[in-house]
Scaffold this motif. Structure first.
Motif, PDB file in Angstrom:
ATOM      1  N   TYR A  39       1.039  -0.874  -0.419  1.00 14.34           N
ATOM      2  CA  TYR A  39       0.034  -0.109   0.274  1.00 14.34           C
ATOM      3  C   TYR A  39       0.732   1.320  -0.310  1.00 14.34           C
ATOM      4  O   TYR A  39       1.514   1.077   1.145  1.00 14.34           O
ATOM      5  CB  TYR A  39      -0.719  -0.210   1.590  1.00 14.34           C
ATOM      6  CG  TYR A  39      -1.787  -1.102   0.992  1.00 14.34           C
ATOM      7  CD1 TYR A  39      -2.344  -0.905  -0.224  1.00 14.34           C
ATOM      8  CD2 TYR A  39      -1.833  -1.801   2.546  1.00 14.34           C
ATOM      9  CE1 TYR A  39      -3.883  -2.679  -0.071  1.00 14.34           C
ATOM     10  CE2 TYR A  39      -2.875  -3.247   2.380  1.00 14.34           C
ATOM     11  CZ  TYR A  39      -3.859  -2.972   1.624  1.00 14.34           C
ATOM     12  OH  TYR A  39      -5.024  -4.197   1.254  1.00 14.34           O
ATOM     13  N   GLU A  78       0.509   4.338   1.045  1.00 16.39           N
ATOM     14  CA  GLU A  78       0.324   4.849   2.147  1.00 16.39           C
ATOM     15  C   GLU A  78       1.227   4.372   3.065  1.00 16.39           C
ATOM     16  O   GLU A  78       1.800   4.739   4.067  1.00 16.39           O
ATOM     17  CB  GLU A  78      -1.133   4.857   3.076  1.00 16.39           C
ATOM     18  CG  GLU A  78      -2.765   5.982   2.131  1.00 16.39           C
ATOM     19  CD  GLU A  78      -2.761   4.792   0.953  1.00 16.39           C
ATOM     20  OE1 GLU A  78      -3.895   5.288   0.419  1.00 16.39           O
ATOM     21  OE2 GLU A  78      -2.409   3.452   0.546  1.00 16.39           O
ATOM     22  N   SER A 136       5.268   5.343   1.812  1.00 15.51           N
ATOM     23  CA  SER A 136       5.352   6.636   2.652  1.00 15.51           C
ATOM     24  C   SER A 136       5.829   6.792   4.141  1.00 15.51           C
ATOM     25  O   SER A 136       6.376   7.502   4.291  1.00 15.51           O
ATOM     26  CB  SER A 136       4.785   7.348   1.565  1.00 15.51           C
ATOM     27  OG  SER A 136       3.176   7.771   2.063  1.00 15.51           O
ATOM     28  N   LEU A 166      -7.704   1.187   3.362  1.00 17.87           N
ATOM     29  CA  LEU A 166      -7.178   1.218   2.340  1.00 17.87           C
ATOM     30  C   LEU A 166      -7.304   0.169   0.855  1.00 17.87           C
ATOM     31  O   LEU A 166      -7.411  -1.175   1.014  1.00 17.87           O
ATOM     32  CB  LEU A 166      -5.555   1.054   2.219  1.00 17.87           C
ATOM     33  CG  LEU A 166      -4.836   1.526   3.872  1.00 17.87           C
ATOM     34  CD1 LEU A 166      -3.232   1.358   4.412  1.00 17.87           C
ATOM     35  CD2 LEU A 166      -4.688   3.071   3.383  1.00 17.87           C
ATOM     36  N   SER A 217      -8.306   4.052  -0.072  1.00 18.06           N
ATOM     37  CA  SER A 217      -9.665   5.153   0.548  1.00 18.06           C
ATOM     38  C   SER A 217     -10.561   4.947   0.327  1.00 18.06           C
ATOM     39  O   SER A 217     -11.573   4.987   0.678  1.00 18.06           O
ATOM     40  CB  SER A 217      -9.108   6.710   0.780  1.00 18.06           C
ATOM     41  OG  SER A 217      -9.518   6.199  -1.652  1.00 18.06           O
ATOM     42  N   LYS A 219      -6.392   8.353   8.378  1.00 20.26           N
ATOM     43  CA  LYS A 219      -5.766   8.381   7.789  1.00 20.26           C
ATOM     44  C   LYS A 219      -3.949   7.938   8.014  1.00 20.26           C
ATOM     45  O   LYS A 219      -4.209   8.917   8.647  1.00 20.26           O
ATOM     46  CB  LYS A 219      -6.013   9.438   7.146  1.00 20.26           C
ATOM     47  CG  LYS A 219      -7.609   9.581   6.013  1.00 20.26           C
ATOM     48  CD  LYS A 219      -7.863  10.964   5.298  1.00 20.26           C
ATOM     49  CE  LYS A 219      -7.340  10.988   4.391  1.00 20.26           C
ATOM     50  NZ  LYS A 219      -7.197  12.189   3.184  1.00 20.26           N
ATOM     51  N   THR A 241      -2.017   9.499   6.395  1.00 20.02           N
ATOM     52  CA  THR A 241      -1.105  10.588   5.881  1.00 20.02           C
ATOM     53  C   THR A 241      -1.954  11.607   6.130  1.00 20.02           C
ATOM     54  O   THR A 241      -1.452  12.936   5.383  1.00 20.02           O
ATOM     55  CB  THR A 241      -1.549  10.744   4.196  1.00 20.02           C
ATOM     56  OG1 THR A 241      -3.160  10.420   4.181  1.00 20.02           O
ATOM     57  CG2 THR A 241      -0.740   9.434   3.251  1.00 20.02           C
ATOM     58  N   GLN A 275      -3.575  11.241  -3.326  1.00 16.66           N
ATOM     59  CA  GLN A 275      -4.125   9.566  -2.672  1.00 16.66           C
ATOM     60  C   GLN A 275      -2.940   8.946  -3.790  1.00 16.66           C
ATOM     61  O   GLN A 275      -3.756   8.564  -5.204  1.00 16.66           O
ATOM     62  CB  GLN A 275      -5.247  10.354  -3.578  1.00 16.66           C
ATOM     63  CG  GLN A 275      -5.886   9.134  -2.012  1.00 16.66           C
ATOM     64  CD  GLN A 275      -7.472   9.716  -1.783  1.00 16.66           C
ATOM     65  OE1 GLN A 275      -8.110   9.946  -3.091  1.00 16.66           O
ATOM     66  NE2 GLN A 275      -8.015   9.498  -0.843  1.00 16.66           N
ATOM     67  N   HIS A 303      -0.994  15.040   2.172  1.00 16.10           N
ATOM     68  CA  HIS A 303      -0.441  14.175   2.613  1.00 16.10           C
ATOM     69  C   HIS A 303       0.443  14.404   3.139  1.00 16.10           C
ATOM     70  O   HIS A 303       2.135  14.755   2.712  1.00 16.10           O
ATOM     71  CB  HIS A 303      -0.080  13.604   1.511  1.00 16.10           C
ATOM     72  CG  HIS A 303       0.449  11.990   1.283  1.00 16.10           C
ATOM     73  ND1 HIS A 303       1.228  11.046   2.272  1.00 16.10           N
ATOM     74  CD2 HIS A 303      -0.554  10.789   0.349  1.00 16.10           C
ATOM     75  CE1 HIS A 303       1.756   9.999   2.320  1.00 16.10           C
ATOM     76  NE2 HIS A 303       0.429   9.923   0.468  1.00 16.10           N
TER      77      HIS A 303
END
Length: 707
Positions: free
Chosen positions: A335, A337, A340, A464, A466, A481, A483, A615, A644
């Protein structure tokens, strides 16, 4: 062993059925025993099975010479019967079947007692069934006592043709000639029944294929069987955790403990692994995959995971196993997200992350290495005997407790399935990762609701991607979230740590000097200058962005007409190029030329960058021609971070004023942000804001005559 007769009266009644019917009956009757603690653990007794001629006696004798008899005791089943029965084997052979059964039970009981008294590991060679070629079905010769005594069974899976030849070559024994076809059928029936019986009786089972390394492999397995208990397993997992945490030299204040399969990614790597194995050998592994092993979501015991290790061991040698894991890892898409977020965590000194998986450590090592995270994010998991331990739900919870109680570290736990609930409940902060309905755990909702309502679990859910539907309701399980800046702030305890802004400058390279000349030449303007800026963008993308972000393989068609492998920017499709208008557009087009799969966005103002531009993305590249005070760049970076909080940001510019990156607002503001880089063709000492004929934007678009 030779001395193993029918299990019970029920087994005697079943013996007239076909082998398939007997296997069904066995499955219906068995139950999984409770796991004993190390202190009252019964003696380790290993059965060595295989059809006549598979080399059991030969292997037993070689093991006896190699391992010695200090920690191990070796038994030939027929010899043990001969020592117990008055008149020896001749008398035994003349007995009625029930009387034979009694002596077989006495033989295995005697072995079990000897091993318990001596604390030696018993290795017993014998037979599971007899099956002459003219008979419709085989005749089982094992007892209930065998199933209660054996802790492990190894089956010599020697090719039927080799077995048939061995029987012909063995002049020391009188055996009825048996065809390779019948031996193969005999082997398949024994393997099927043994696998099912062992699974039902808590006996660890593994096939051992014929190879030059067979003796060495069995020797390693026996050493492992001798020492491995549930308490030993936990101690090894804790040691691995301590070694991992110890590398931080006491700086860690917070750690992320993250499950792997269906948490870091939507994929289940175990399912992918067994799909590849069954594609290669469908008959052998159709009924022996992890799905068959883990029948219940709450039945994942220490013994189950140890059995999984033996399944992985029998699939392939080390080289083949590595290739299978590489193939599986290449199919896993983490994923973005979480990628990162882990990139951000990797840049902190007071926050760390560890992946704790019940699945294959080797696969997740490869996945994290591909993502550039393997140096800072370590994997605690098993899969092979060499790993030394397995990870169960209880181990996960125990590792979280150790981080808290021994190391004094605050734990944020991330998981997706019932196996993670104990870990989540123990953690200081718990996050349930919720994937799409078609891929996520089907049993989690009910288990999660019970954990919240009855067991006091307090958790959030991260959905995930979103657009997936949440679990339960968002009051019972609030959505966060990963992020969101507030989430990241709370995770990092508002203590972002980062050094000075990381700047990559090409000024001293000959290519950069040539490119800069065209940009600085007052005679170059309009389309020619835009082309010069475009070339600079392309150059910086290839020379520096490719280094900062990494490359990945991609399929291409060779000019000679065959498929081959090329390279592209790592996660190129999850990259957003933002042209800061209007001066940054030509250079941004050059970056886009280098990375054609990336998204391209024009932005005259920060509000032109929307949530959907970042996103699901991993990198934002902000491109401008000139950075003077840095005010514009700071505003764009701050805006992206609000959308983010963890995405990687790379600023690409043609020229950057030196003071703003050394001590000015750009350095002071951006140095607070981790996961951020600046790439420049050159740095300039000149403090100058252009206007009219000297403004870069005017020169690019022939508007120098405008006020």
């Amino acid at each position: 062993m030779e001395g193993v007769s029918r299990m019970s009266t029920d087994w005697e009644n079943a013996s007239s059925n076909t082998p398939g019917s007997m296997a069904d009956l066995q499955l219906n009757q068995v139950t999984t025993p409770e796991i004993q603690s190390a202190s009252d653990r019964k003696a380790v007794v290993v059965g060595l099975y295989g059809v006549p001629g598979s080399g059991k006696t030969y292997l037993l004798n070689k093991l006896k010479r190699e391992l010695g008899q200090t920690h191990f005791a070796f038994y030939e089943g027929s010899e043990m019967i001969a020592t117990l029965v008055p008149g020896g084997l001749d008398a035994f052979q003349s007995m009625e079947e029930q009387e034979k059964t009694n002596w077989r039970q006495n033989a295995i009981d005697a072995i079990g007692k000897k091993c318990a008294d001596s604390r030696q590991v018993g290795v017993v060679a014998g037979h599971f069934m007899f099956w002459s070629e003219e008979q419709e079905a085989g005749r089982p010769v094992y007892t209930q006592n065998d199933l209660e005594t054996f802790t492990h069974i190894l089956y010599l899976d020697v090719p039927a043709e080799v077995v048939a030849q061995n029987c012909l070559d063995d002049t020391t024994r009188s055996r009825t000639p048996t065809s390779a076809n019948h031996l193969y059928k005999w082997q398949q029936e024994e393997k099927t029944q043994l696998r099912n019986l062992c699974r039902g009786h808590g006996i660890l089972f593994s096939l051992v294929s014929k190879s030059p390394m067979m003796e060495s492999k069995v020797s390693i397995m026996l050493h492992d069987f001798r020492c491995h208990t549930e308490s030993y397993n936990l101690s090894q997992a804790k040691k691995k955790l301590d070694d991992t945490v110890g590398a931080s030299q006491g700086q860690l204040k917070t750690i992320l403990v993250i499950d792997a399969d269906r948490t870091l990614a939507a994929e289940d790597t175990g399912a992918l692994f067994w799909k590849r194995v069954s594609d290669e050998r469908p008959l052998e592994y159709e009924a022996s995959t992890l799905n068959a092993l883990f029948r219940s979501p709450f039945g994942h015991s220490y013994t189950d995971f140890r059995q999984a290790v033996l399944l992985y061991e029998e699939t392939a040698d080390d080289q083949k196993f590595d290739a299978l894991c590489q193939d599986v890892a290449s199919a896993v898409n983490m994923y973005p997200e979480l990628v990162s977020l882990l990139q951000l965590v990797a840049e902190q000194k007071h926050v760390g992350a560890v992946v704790v998986t019940c699945g294959l450590r080797h696969v997740w090592d490869k996945v994290l290495d591909r993502e550039g995270l393997s140096e800072k994010v370590k994997v605690i998991g098993g899969g092979r005997i060499a790993d030394g331990f397995v990870v169960s739900a209880a181990v996960k919870a125990a590792l979280v407790a150790r981080l808290q109680e021994t190391h004094g570290i605050c734990v944020w736990a991330f998981g997706d399935s019932p196996l993670d609930l104990d870990m989540l409940r123990k953690a200081d902060e718990a996050i349930v990762v919720v994937g799409k309905k078609q891929t996520r755990s089907k049993t989690m909702d009910a288990a999660l609701k019970k954990a919240i309502d009855d067991n006091g679990l307090r958790a959030h859910q991260a959905v995930l991607p979103s657009n997936a539907s949440p679990r339960l309701d968002t009051t019972k399980l609030p959505i966060i979230k990963l992020t969101d800046p507030e989430f990241v702030k709370s995770l990092l305890c508002d203590r972002y740590t980062h050094g000075d802004l990381q700047v990559f400058c090409a000024a001293e390279r000959n290519a950069a000097k040539l490119l800069a000349t065209r940009m600085r030449d007052a005679a170059v303007a309009g389309p020619d200058l835009r082309e010069a800026h475009r070339r600079v963008g392309w150059y910086l993308a290839n020379e520096f962005l490719a280094e900062v972000m990494g490359l990945e393989h991609c399929p291409i068609q060779h000019v000679l007409g065959h498929p081959t492998s090329g390279f592209q920017l790592f996660h190129e499709r999850q990259t957003t190029i933002v042209a800061l208008m209007r001066g940054g557009e030509p250079m941004a087009f050059g970056v886009s030329d280098a990375f054609p799969l990336a998204m391209f966005v024009h932005a005259s103002d920060t509000d032109d960058i929307k949530l959907h531009h970042v996103q699901g993305q991993l990198t934002v590249i902000l491109v401008d021609s000139v950075v003077n005070t840095g005010k514009t760049i700071v505003e764009f970076v701050q805006h992206v971070r609000k959308l983010h909080a963890t995405i990687r940001i790379v600023v690409v510019a043609g020229v950057v004023q030196t003071q703003c990156v050394s001590e000015g607002s750009l350095n002071q503001t951006l140095a607070r942000y981790a996961n951020l880089r600046l790439i420049a063709l050159r740095l300039s000492e000149t403090k100058f804001t252009g206007s009219g004929a000297t403004d870069t934007g005017n020169r690019l678009f022939n508007t120098t005559h405008l006020p």
